[in-house]
Motif scaffolding. Sequence first.
Motif: not given
Length: 222
Positions: A85-86, A90, A94, A104
Amino acid sequence: MGLSASILIGVDTVASWASAWSDWHSYGALKAFPDDDGKLAQADLISGSSGIVSALALFAAAVVFIVWLWRVRWNAEMFCRGEHRLTRGWVLGSWICPVVNLWYPKWVVDDIVAASDPRTPPQTNLLRGIPGTRLVWAWWITWVIGLVLGNVAQRSTLDGAAELGGLRTNAVLSSISAVATTAAAVLVMVLIQRVNELQIRRPWTPWWAADQAQPPFGSSAR
């Protein structure tokens, strides 16, 4: 690296309890010696020192944990082609970006666990469709509770709250934060071990060299 992270997380947990104790000490000093400037100054010194030690312990644990997280993310990308997803940046970002740091990091860990699990086929396209584990949920909820309450207590200390009621509230928040932080520490130690075990059990074959005939994730039982 996982073992080092676990040890430092344990140290940070001890520091959080020391910080909670110092808050109760400040409350007790003001309650017992409201007019004794020497006692109150000593209590402030203890509180400030414990806060510094706690911050240093958290920083050290965070650095090593993120390095470990970066490494297992790299491995996860090799095991499974599934889109995280990231992006990899991140893994660090995050944790330091305001607001999104409340969810996140969990997404990062969820996708790492999914891609590391030997039951996830290498040709899986998306990882977000794989249900998260209870372990990650429990760790993240306790961590956020401890983080929020700890920050509220720390902000109250920095604001210089000298009223008895304020110090007592601050000490209660610090104690609850320490309990939540302890629970989160135990859970993340288990999580570190679980991810390491999953990656050891998974065949060390890049997804692009794996059997192309394997179906993507969707119908297999987990």
